[in-house]
Design an enzyme around this catalytic site. Structure first.
Site: not given
Length: 153
Positions: A77, A141, A152-153
């Protein structure tokens, strides 16, 4: 060719090992809001942010219909924030998310920060900010994993 076009994502469903641990991670680490609602007579849980949300399914007790092969930890995500990525990284470090190099697995040990025991979650990419390309263009990121191992980014 399709006779219509998709406009946006309304919600994504995450199958999780523990709804309380997932709610804690996404509300305290990512600032999402926990919502409870009833659907077809069953209590449901969701995490809202902006105009989207993540619906949560407890592994082994998923709601129908569901994906064909559900399992915790199978999502990647990428979330967008208006805050500088340096601030996100600093916040995660303060919250006890470990920075480790070359160990891309979820850490299951616990650490104590400000007299509160929290799951130890690890940042990836050596804990560094990296350049990526997202749906709207270039991104800066930082990565970690949630309690189920979702990226998770």
């Amino acid at each position: 060719m399709a006779t219509f076009a998709v406009k946006a994502i309304d919600h994504v469903v995450l199958t999780v090992k523990s709804i309380p641990k997932t709610v804690d991670f996404y509300t305290t680490r990512l600032g999402m809001k926990h919502e409870q609602f009833v659907s077809k007579g069953s209590e449901r849980h969701a995490l809202s942010f902006g105009t989207q949300k993540l619906n949560l399914h407890q592994h082994g007790a998923e709601f129908e219909p569901k994906a064909g092969h559900v399992q915790p930890g199978s999502e990647d995500l990428c979330f967008i924030t208006d805050h500088p990525v340096d601030q996100v990284m600093s916040s995660w470090k303060t919250a006890g998310i470990e920075v480790r190099v070359h160990q891309p697995c979820l850490r299951t040990t616990s650490i104590d920060t400000t007299n509160r025991t929290v799951p130890s979650v690890q940042m990836l990419e050596g804990g560094k900010i990296v350049d990526r390309t997202g749906a709207a263009g270039k991104l800066r990121s930082v990565y970690c994993r949630d309690p189920d191992g979702n990226l998770i980014e």
